[in-house]
Structures are given as C-alpha cells and as structure tokens.
Design a protein around this motif. Structure first.
Motif, PDB file in Angstrom:
ATOM      1  N   ARG B 225       0.949  -4.621  13.960  1.00  0.00           N
ATOM      2  CA  ARG B 225       1.696  -5.416  12.995  1.00  0.00           C
ATOM      3  C   ARG B 225       0.777  -6.289  12.124  1.00  0.00           C
ATOM      4  O   ARG B 225       1.109  -6.601  10.979  1.00  0.00           O
ATOM      5  CB  ARG B 225       2.656  -6.317  13.789  1.00  0.00           C
ATOM      6  CG  ARG B 225       3.730  -6.976  12.978  1.00  0.00           C
ATOM      7  CD  ARG B 225       4.537  -7.898  13.907  1.00  0.00           C
ATOM      8  NE  ARG B 225       5.486  -8.673  13.149  1.00  0.00           N
ATOM      9  CZ  ARG B 225       6.758  -8.333  12.969  1.00  0.00           C
ATOM     10  NH1 ARG B 225       7.217  -7.246  13.522  1.00  0.00           N
ATOM     11  NH2 ARG B 225       7.556  -9.070  12.248  1.00  0.00           N
ATOM     12  N   SER B 226      -0.382  -6.644  12.648  1.00  0.00           N
ATOM     13  CA  SER B 226      -1.288  -7.484  11.853  1.00  0.00           C
ATOM     14  C   SER B 226      -1.675  -6.783  10.555  1.00  0.00           C
ATOM     15  O   SER B 226      -1.982  -7.427   9.558  1.00  0.00           O
ATOM     16  CB  SER B 226      -2.528  -7.880  12.655  1.00  0.00           C
ATOM     17  OG  SER B 226      -3.378  -6.779  12.843  1.00  0.00           O
ATOM     18  N   GLU B 229       0.913  -7.845   8.291  1.00  0.00           N
ATOM     19  CA  GLU B 229       0.842  -9.293   8.032  1.00  0.00           C
ATOM     20  C   GLU B 229      -0.334  -9.652   7.115  1.00  0.00           C
ATOM     21  O   GLU B 229      -0.285 -10.650   6.413  1.00  0.00           O
ATOM     22  CB  GLU B 229       0.750 -10.043   9.363  1.00  0.00           C
ATOM     23  CG  GLU B 229       2.042  -9.924  10.158  1.00  0.00           C
ATOM     24  CD  GLU B 229       1.921 -10.417  11.594  1.00  0.00           C
ATOM     25  OE1 GLU B 229       2.975 -10.558  12.244  1.00  0.00           O
ATOM     26  OE2 GLU B 229       0.795 -10.636  12.067  1.00  0.00           O
ATOM     27  N   THR B 230      -1.383  -8.813   7.140  1.00  0.00           N
ATOM     28  CA  THR B 230      -2.511  -9.092   6.245  1.00  0.00           C
ATOM     29  C   THR B 230      -2.349  -8.380   4.904  1.00  0.00           C
ATOM     30  O   THR B 230      -3.206  -8.485   4.035  1.00  0.00           O
ATOM     31  CB  THR B 230      -3.847  -8.636   6.865  1.00  0.00           C
ATOM     32  OG1 THR B 230      -3.711  -7.269   7.273  1.00  0.00           O
ATOM     33  CG2 THR B 230      -4.231  -9.481   8.061  1.00  0.00           C
ATOM     34  N   ALA B 238       6.435 -10.737   6.186  1.00  0.00           N
ATOM     35  CA  ALA B 238       6.312 -10.603   7.632  1.00  0.00           C
ATOM     36  C   ALA B 238       7.676 -10.480   8.306  1.00  0.00           C
ATOM     37  O   ALA B 238       7.802  -9.871   9.364  1.00  0.00           O
ATOM     38  CB  ALA B 238       5.550 -11.792   8.200  1.00  0.00           C
ATOM     39  N   ASP B 239       8.707 -11.015   7.692  1.00  0.00           N
ATOM     40  CA  ASP B 239      10.015 -11.037   8.352  1.00  0.00           C
ATOM     41  C   ASP B 239      10.774  -9.714   8.281  1.00  0.00           C
ATOM     42  O   ASP B 239      11.657  -9.472   9.086  1.00  0.00           O
ATOM     43  CB  ASP B 239      10.882 -12.158   7.758  1.00  0.00           C
ATOM     44  CG  ASP B 239      10.269 -13.518   8.040  1.00  0.00           C
ATOM     45  OD1 ASP B 239       9.608 -13.643   9.087  1.00  0.00           O
ATOM     46  OD2 ASP B 239      10.445 -14.424   7.205  1.00  0.00           O
ATOM     47  N   THR B 340      -9.549  -4.028   0.529  1.00  0.00           N
ATOM     48  CA  THR B 340      -8.963  -5.143  -0.217  1.00  0.00           C
ATOM     49  C   THR B 340      -9.433  -5.165  -1.669  1.00  0.00           C
ATOM     50  O   THR B 340      -8.767  -5.737  -2.519  1.00  0.00           O
ATOM     51  CB  THR B 340      -9.335  -6.484   0.456  1.00  0.00           C
ATOM     52  OG1 THR B 340     -10.723  -6.432   0.805  1.00  0.00           O
ATOM     53  CG2 THR B 340      -8.518  -6.709   1.712  1.00  0.00           C
ATOM     54  N   ARG B 387     -14.968  -0.812  10.567  1.00  0.00           N
ATOM     55  CA  ARG B 387     -14.145  -2.012  10.444  1.00  0.00           C
ATOM     56  C   ARG B 387     -12.728  -1.792  10.962  1.00  0.00           C
ATOM     57  O   ARG B 387     -12.046  -2.749  11.328  1.00  0.00           O
ATOM     58  CB  ARG B 387     -14.098  -2.449   8.977  1.00  0.00           C
ATOM     59  CG  ARG B 387     -15.446  -2.988   8.507  1.00  0.00           C
ATOM     60  CD  ARG B 387     -15.490  -3.131   7.009  1.00  0.00           C
ATOM     61  NE  ARG B 387     -16.866  -3.397   6.573  1.00  0.00           N
ATOM     62  CZ  ARG B 387     -17.228  -3.527   5.304  1.00  0.00           C
ATOM     63  NH1 ARG B 387     -16.322  -3.419   4.344  1.00  0.00           N
ATOM     64  NH2 ARG B 387     -18.484  -3.762   4.994  1.00  0.00           N
ATOM     65  N   GLY B 393     -13.157  -2.271  15.534  1.00  0.00           N
ATOM     66  CA  GLY B 393     -12.145  -1.945  14.533  1.00  0.00           C
ATOM     67  C   GLY B 393     -10.889  -2.797  14.687  1.00  0.00           C
ATOM     68  O   GLY B 393     -10.362  -2.955  15.777  1.00  0.00           O
ATOM     69  N   THR B 394     -10.426  -3.322  13.559  1.00  0.00           N
ATOM     70  CA  THR B 394      -9.301  -4.257  13.640  1.00  0.00           C
ATOM     71  C   THR B 394      -7.990  -3.552  13.967  1.00  0.00           C
ATOM     72  O   THR B 394      -7.011  -4.198  14.313  1.00  0.00           O
ATOM     73  CB  THR B 394      -9.148  -5.040  12.326  1.00  0.00           C
ATOM     74  OG1 THR B 394      -9.204  -4.117  11.240  1.00  0.00           O
ATOM     75  CG2 THR B 394     -10.240  -6.067  12.185  1.00  0.00           C
TER      76      THR B 394
END
Lengths: 192, 465
Positions: B225-226, B229-230, B238-239, B340, B387, B393-394
C-alpha cells in the motif's frame, strides 16, 4: 586481475584510494568528524529521518556493493560494483524516507530497534579543501518484534564529507562494504 | 518411520489430505514440517527443472558459478566447446566440497582434500601420484566424474534437473511457454545479467515466498500500500485505495504445471500512466511506440517484431506479462517501474527462493537488461531494480518481513492445524482474440493461479514414487 575479471566488475578488497594527508586521531578536525559520525548514528538509531535528510548532500551517492567468495589468484577481488544492495542518489533516498513516513511501510512498522556501533574511524584530506575522506567500521544490531536474537550486520563505510559550515558537514558519498556474501538479514529496510 | 512409497507422514497424516481440494485449503503444517521438507527435496527439487542462472554469467571457457538445486550445491560451468554443465559439488572420493569459490574461472576443479581433479564438464582427470592409482581399482576413471544434472538453456537462462529421463523443459513450461517467450526471447542479443545476484536469507519456509510468486496480485493492495501512499501506484487518495484498486484488473494466466504470469496494462497500475488518457485511443502499433514494454526502447521494436508473432506483439503492446512465477521457486518481475522524475526504463529481475531447511529460504535476485540496451539504460535499470526489488527494494522489503510470520505461525501446535484459504476463484475467462493458451483469467486477480500452484505441488508430492 585479468581484464575479463575487471570488466565483470569484481574488484579488490582494498579501500578506495586515499591520496590526501592523514588527519591525526584526536586532533580537533578528527574530533569534529567523529562527532558528526556519532551524531549521524544517533539520528538513525532514534529514527529522526527528517534531521538525517538534512545532512545529506544533494549530489550524494549512497551504495552498497555485493561481496563474493573467490579463490586462488583472484581471492581478494571480492567487491562487486555491478550489482548493488543499495544504489541510491538523493532523490531515491528521499523516496525511501517518504515511504517510511507513510502509514504502510510495514518492513519498518513496527520499527526495528537498532544500535549503530561506529569505530575505527580514519580521516584523510582530499584534493578539495572542503572535503574529507572518512572511513569507519559499523556494526549494526537490529531487533525486530519479539525475536531475542539480534540481527547483526558488519561493514566498513567509505564516506566523503563536505564542509557545510562551522562544525557542520554534509554526507556527499557513502559506500558500504558489507562482510557477508549472503546477507543474514531479510532486508535492508534500515540505513547503514 | 516415514513411508516414502506412500506419501504418508509418520503420524499417519496423508500428504494429500493437507491440501483439501474440496474446500481449497492448505494446511499451515506444510510451512514447517520437517518430514514434508525432506519429501520436497526428493519429489520437487530432485525432480523438476530449476533455474540456476544465466549463461552471460559464465561467458568464457572455464567460467563457473556455484548454485543450488534444493539443498544440493552444484557447479555451473562452461567447457572449452562452450557447452554449459551442471555438476554436483561433491567429490566422489570422500564427499568433500570440490569448488570452494562462488564464482571464478578454472581449467579444472581440484578438490583441496586429497586432490582429485575434474574438468569443467565434470569428467575425472585423476588423483595425485598417478603411478599409485589412488582412485583405486574398483571404478574406471570414466565412472568417477562429478555427478551431472541434465541441462537446458532457454533464452540464455540455465535450467537443470536431476530427472534425466523426465519431461523436457519445454514440456515442463507447457502452455505458459508462449508467455515466457515474450519476456526471455524477444531480441537478437537476448537478455544479459547486469552482475552477480543479490543473496540474502529470510527466516521463512520457501513456500511462503513461492506460493506468492504464483501471481498473488491481491496482496499488492494492502502489503504494498505504501506504493499508493507515495503516489507511484494508483490514482487515489490514501482513503480510496481499495475503491481505486490499482494493479488488480488484467489477465492472469497459468497452466497445469503451476507457472503463471499477470498481464497488466501499464495504466491499470502506475499513476504516471493512468494520467495518460491518450493511451486508450492508440492502436497496438502506436502504443508500442509510445509505451514500449518494460526493458524495451523504441529502437528495439524491429527486433521484437522479428522475434514475436503479431499476436504476441499485440499482447506486449497492450498488457505485457509483468509479474509471475515459474514452479517451484522462481519469481518473474518485468515491470515498467516509472520513477518520480517521469522517466521509466523498466526493471527486469528474476528471483529464486532456495530452501535452506524448513525455516529458512535464500532469496537470490538477478537483475537483467537486453544486451542491446545502451550502457545508460542498463545503469538505470540496475538502479530501478535495486530500489524496488531484492535486498533493499521498497516493494520487496515488505514481503520479506511478512513470510517469517507465516512460518512462525506454522510451528505452533494449533497454528500448524490452521489453513491457508484459496476460496476466491475468478474462473477461466478468455478475452476475445486472446493469443495464448493455458488457463486464462480475465478480470480482478484472484486465487486461481496460486491454487493451481498448490495443485501441482500436491500432484508431485503424492505421485507414486
């Protein structure tokens, strides 16, 4: 080292070449660097990531090469810089910090309890008057959940520090040379 | 005693009863049981084709890497003729490990214990002091080579099996091969590894990772989920992430042998492409130009056209396979991975989940690019992959923190009697003019592919020995 080996990115264990004058242990400048290194360890252990971000230079290179087991004539060529465990620049580090600030960065929520024990600091001048080469050993211990056995990571860090003001530095480069070829930690969701 | 002719555990439990085909439940015990683990070594890791690496890791004569087939360590080496061999790293003399390095180049492998020596093709050269004939007079030299596995290269990937007379790799890949071809065999030069694999140990049973690799799409919404969120995935605050459901709608494919892939349009997942409304209006040809598949550039498109059928190309244009797995322990990650800064060059990675006892798994992560990619693109793809996937890795750091909890739960007297549930099936549904075969599931990603993985696992674990 044969050309073939070099071209495949397996390099000697030797630290990054240092050409500048050694800064004497215990000198005022050395102590300044030591304080920076200690304070940085505390920021990470206390998870003060906003403050940690403030000491990163915007041209930072933050990498962790692989280590590899070799034998014979090539036995010291154990550092692999083709594949990395960390391969970050300023923007990707900010991305990692942004993620840690979300509601769902589960790998560190609940957070690990960490202790960064930094020793064996050696400091050199560089060709640039405002930059210092600082090499330190790091033993990171990490405790997650109810696990009573600490996870341990040992490494040497090749840092480039840039003077950013009186008594202040920015981290302009960190290369983390880990000691394990197979890491004993399930992830590197923590900084080294 | 464990009766290996009938797959029954020493407490009388039959393996087949641990996977309930009526209720589609899998007993947690399978994630911790030592007898089950021993059977898996024989019935799965000594039987199926296993991924060991890529031939670009060993380009020259004498090059070798050391890898694992289950708990069996093997030397993957290239001989003078250029052929790749997979040799058990066990000296036939006293059982010592022959090759002590992880990677290197050697014209021969000499055991450090008594000096028996072997060529890169595994054949026995001799023991020291030839006149004393220290290899004995019982076996001829031809009989004293290192034990050899059966090897097959596919898109440069090195596969091996101990099942010498069993199915070919092609038969093993079955209907999923059409889709894997689109990833592994699509350019003139093929794939190359960008370096040795990352390796790290996760304190979890290998199947906690492997059953997820069978195209578990659903976990992305919560565990990852992050990413939403990012602002990397989805187009939602996010909701309303669950309402928006990025990466959930696509076409999952799998087959009898438990392999699977998720074919997902880029704009279903990544925020950056979701906002490119013009994508929807493009023909497949135009789409390929605007949004080439992960790891591919506009300049490589002529190569793609040479290596794929028009149908395959259309699939790559609209909904390329991005994630999935190969039974028993391979994860495929060929993702767009936009950054990004608005650029994307993709991230191509394969993982193997190598068993290290019932409670540990070694996560091996290879990172790839097409050989014809520019050095800059390769550099960028390495960074993208590191990454997001593997050690730091995120995305995957959340996975490796999850599996250990499942394994731990499977050790409890009560926990081991609990089950994992695969109740939510989508059912087969093939879109019109779908180019490939296998089991095809069009819609919201559900439990189908993972359940197929367990059915094949059950088949191998209960097969008559």
């Amino acid at each position: 080292m044969t050309t073939a080996t070099a071209s495949r990115g397996m390099e000697r264990i030797d630290p990054l070449p240092v050409t500048g004058k050694r800064i004497a242990t215990g000198s005022a400048l050395y102590n300044e660097v030591l304080e920076f290194i200690y304070d940085e360890a505390a920021l990470l252990d206390e998870q003060k990531f906003d403050a940690w971000a403030q000491i990163l230079a915007e041209d930072i290179s933050y990498t962790a090469p692989l280590r590899i087991t070799r034998q014979g004539a090539d036995r010291l060529n154990t550092i692999v810089r083709t594949t990395l465990h960390f391969d970050d620049d300023y923007s990707s580090l900010m991305g990692r910090l942004q993620r840690l600030g979300t509601k769902s960065a589960w790998a560190e929520d609940p957070p690990s309890r960490t202790r960064r024990l930094v020793t064996n600091l050696r400091v050199w001048e560089t060709a640039k008057p405002d930059e210092l080469e600082a090499h330190s050993y790091l033993l990171l211990s990490r405790s997650r959940y109810e696990q009573s056995q600490l996870q341990i990571m040992s490494c040497v860090r090749y840092d480039l520090l840039r003077r950013s003001g009186p008594g202040a530095f920015k981290l302009a480069r960190r290369e983390i040379i880990l000691d394990q070829s197979v890491l004993g930690m399930a992830n590197l969701a923590v900084f080294l | 005693m464990l009766d290996e002719s009938k797959p029954t555990l020493s407490d009388g439990t039959r393996i087949e009863d641990l996977i309930n085909t009526q209720t589609r439940e899998v007993a947690m015990r399978l994630l911790s049981d030592h007898e089950v683990y021993r059977l898996e070594m024989d019935r799965i890791f000594a039987k199926t084709w296993l991924l060991l690496g890529h031939e670009t890791e060993i380009p020259n004569s004498g090059d070798f890497v050391v890898r694992d087939m289950g708990e069996d360590q093997v030397i993957v080496s290239r001989d003078r003729k250029g052929d790749v061999h997979v040799l058990l790293n066990v000296c036939p003399h006293r059982g010592m490990r022959v090759c002590m390095a992880e990677v290197g180049n050697a014209p021969m492998h000499r055991c450090v214990y008594h000096g028996w020596a072997f060529r890169p093709d595994g054949s026995f050269i001799g023991a020291p002091i030839e006149r004393e004939q220290m290899h004995g007079d019982v076996f001829a030299k031809e009989q004293l080579g290192l034990k050899k596995a059966r090897v097959q290269l596919y898109g440069g990937l090195v596969f091996a099996t101990w099942n010498i007379d069993g199915p070919s790799l092609e038969e093993f890949l079955g209907d999923s091969k059409f889709y894997f071809d689109l990833l592994f065999c699509r350019t003139d030069g093929g794939l190359e590894v960008l370096g040795p694999p990352q390796k790290f140990i996760v304190p979890a049973n290998w199947k906690a990772a492997a059953e997820q690799s069978a195209s578990d799409g659903f976990h992305t919404l919560t565990l990852h989920r992050s990413l939403m969120e990012t602002g990397q995935y989805g187009r939602a605050t996010a909701d309303d992430i669950y309402a928006n459901a990025p990466a959930m709608y696509g076409v999952d494919i799998s087959c009898h042998q438990g392999h699977s892939l998720r074919c997902i349009p880029a704009e279903v997942t990544f925020t950056m492409f979701m906002t490119m409304d013009e994508l929807k209006k493009l023909s497949p040809e135009q789409r390929l130009e605007v949004l080439p598949p992960p790891g591919i550039t506009k300049e490589m498109l002529p190569e793609l056209k040479r290596h794929m059928s028009p149908d395959g190309l259309k699939l790559m244009a609209k909904a390329p396979p991005q994630v999935g797995g190969m039974f028993p322990n391979v994860l495929v990650l060929f993702i767009y991975a936009p950054r990004t800064d608005g650029k994307y060059s993709g991230a191509l990675a394969l993982h193997t989940y190598v068993p290290r006892g019932p409670d540990h798994v070694e996560f091996t992560n290879w990172i790839f690019a097409e050989k014809s990619a520019s050095p800059e693109m390769k550099r960028d793809m390495m960074a993208n992959a590191v990454r997001q996937a593997g050690t730091s890795g995120t995305i995957e750091q959340d996975d490796s923190d999850t599996w250990p909890h499942m394994s731990r739960n499977a050790r409890g007297a009560i926990g081991r009697t609990q089950t994992m549930k695969y109740g939510a099936l989508l059912g087969e549904k093939k879109p019109a003019d779908w180019p490939g075969g296998g089991y095809v599931y069009d819609g919201f990603t559900k439990d189908d592919t993972q359940w197929n993985w367990w059915l094949y696992y059950r088949e191998l674990m209960t097969a008559k020995a």
